[in-house]
Design a protein around this motif. Structure first.
Motif, short mmCIF file in Angstrom:
data_model
loop_
_atom_site.label_atom_id
_atom_site.label_comp_id
_atom_site.label_asym_id
_atom_site.label_seq_id
_atom_site.Cartn_x
_atom_site.Cartn_y
_atom_site.Cartn_z
N UNK A 258 7.06 7.89 0.25
CA UNK A 258 7.32 7.22 -0.90
C UNK A 258 6.99 5.79 -0.72
N UNK A 259 6.94 5.14 -1.92
CA UNK A 259 6.75 3.58 -1.85
C UNK A 259 7.75 2.69 -1.28
N UNK A 260 9.02 3.07 -1.56
CA UNK A 260 10.07 2.36 -0.86
C UNK A 260 10.04 2.29 0.38
N UNK B 68 5.47 -5.74 -4.55
CA UNK B 68 4.16 -4.97 -4.83
C UNK B 68 4.00 -3.95 -3.74
N UNK B 69 4.70 -2.73 -3.91
CA UNK B 69 4.44 -1.85 -2.72
C UNK B 69 3.33 -1.27 -2.85
N UNK B 70 2.39 -1.10 -3.93
CA UNK B 70 1.26 -0.53 -3.73
C UNK B 70 0.25 -1.45 -2.67
N UNK B 71 0.27 -2.81 -2.87
CA UNK B 71 -0.50 -3.56 -1.96
C UNK B 71 0.01 -3.36 -0.56
N UNK B 72 1.31 -3.24 -0.36
CA UNK B 72 1.66 -2.91 1.11
C UNK B 72 1.03 -1.76 1.49
N UNK C 296 15.11 2.38 -5.33
CA UNK C 296 14.07 3.41 -5.38
C UNK C 296 13.63 3.65 -6.75
N UNK C 297 13.39 2.77 -7.49
CA UNK C 297 12.69 2.74 -8.69
C UNK C 297 11.37 2.92 -8.83
N UNK C 298 10.70 2.28 -7.54
CA UNK C 298 9.35 2.52 -7.23
C UNK C 298 9.00 4.14 -6.93
N UNK C 299 9.83 4.83 -6.16
CA UNK C 299 9.74 5.94 -5.68
C UNK C 299 9.83 7.02 -6.64
N UNK C 300 10.98 6.88 -7.80
CA UNK C 300 11.08 7.64 -8.83
C UNK C 300 9.94 7.51 -9.90
N UNK C 301 9.15 6.43 -9.98
CA UNK C 301 7.99 6.24 -10.82
C UNK C 301 6.79 6.88 -10.18
N UNK C 302 6.48 7.12 -9.16
CA UNK C 302 5.20 7.38 -8.52
C UNK C 302 5.11 9.05 -8.64
N UNK D 64 2.26 2.40 -10.32
CA UNK D 64 3.77 2.51 -11.20
C UNK D 64 4.67 2.03 -10.34
N UNK D 65 4.54 1.82 -9.06
CA UNK D 65 5.46 1.38 -8.27
C UNK D 65 5.69 -0.03 -8.42
#
Length: 177
Positions: A102-104, A152-156, A84-90, A142-143
């Motif tokens: 959230x991204x994750x 790459x969650x943003x691409x997903x 969840x580092x991607x979620x915490x940075x979003x 940021x994710x």
């Protein structure tokens, strides 16, 4: 009795463990592996006898074969460790955590959306259609920067948006000539 004299300075727990260990010596169970392969699936049977009786444990596995192209589509989706580092940075998640997934979570949902053997694709896409669960992403990226697995969650998320809202071909008017 001679064993007890030899171990008289050891604890009673040690003696108990030694007695139990001697009484239950591990024997290697007989195992049988059988595999049958067809064009669409693989069936595996793992069978073995247990050490404490006359019983047999059978395990059947049915695995559908996945084409190499479909397997490559899943690359980068199942490596997520849900840190969840991607979620915490979003920033979108910071301000809208009640509605935005959230991204994750979206990365994991895309893993099942892109699954080639999934029969519930329409139901999964309906859950995300016209809802802020997906559309709150503003592509800050940021994710993708902070992911420790370099995913790459943003691409997903962009791919999910494309599948939920496919672009339609522009209609050109034919002028009457």
């Amino acid at each position: 009795m001679s064993k007890m004299i030899k171990n008289r300075f050891s604890s009673p727990l040690f003696n108990y463990r030694k007695i139990v260990k001697d009484a239950t010596r591990k024997t290697v169970p007989e195992r049988l592996y059988l595999t049958k392969e067809t064009n669409k699936a693989i069936v595996c049977l793992s069978s073995f006898k247990g050490g404490f009786g006359d019983w047999t444990l059978n395990r059947w596995y049915l695995k559908a074969k996945v084409h190499v192209e479909n397997r490559n589509r899943l690359e980068g989706l199942y490596q997520c460790v849900l840190c969840a580092s991607c979620t915490s940075s979003c920033p979108s998640y910071w301000w809208n955590r009640e509605v935005f997934l959230g991204p994750s979570v979206l990365l994991q949902s895309y893993r099942w959306i892109s699954e080639p053997l999934d029969a519930d694709l329409d139901k999964r896409l309906e859950l995300l259609e016209n809802s802020p669960k997906l559309n709150m992403c503003h592509n800050v990226m940021n994710c993708s920067i902070v992911c420790p697995k370099y995913l790459n969650p943003a691409h997903v998320i962009k791919q999910i948006k494309k599948e939920v809202h496919p672009t339609t071909a522009s209609v050109t008017r034919l002028s009457a000539s």
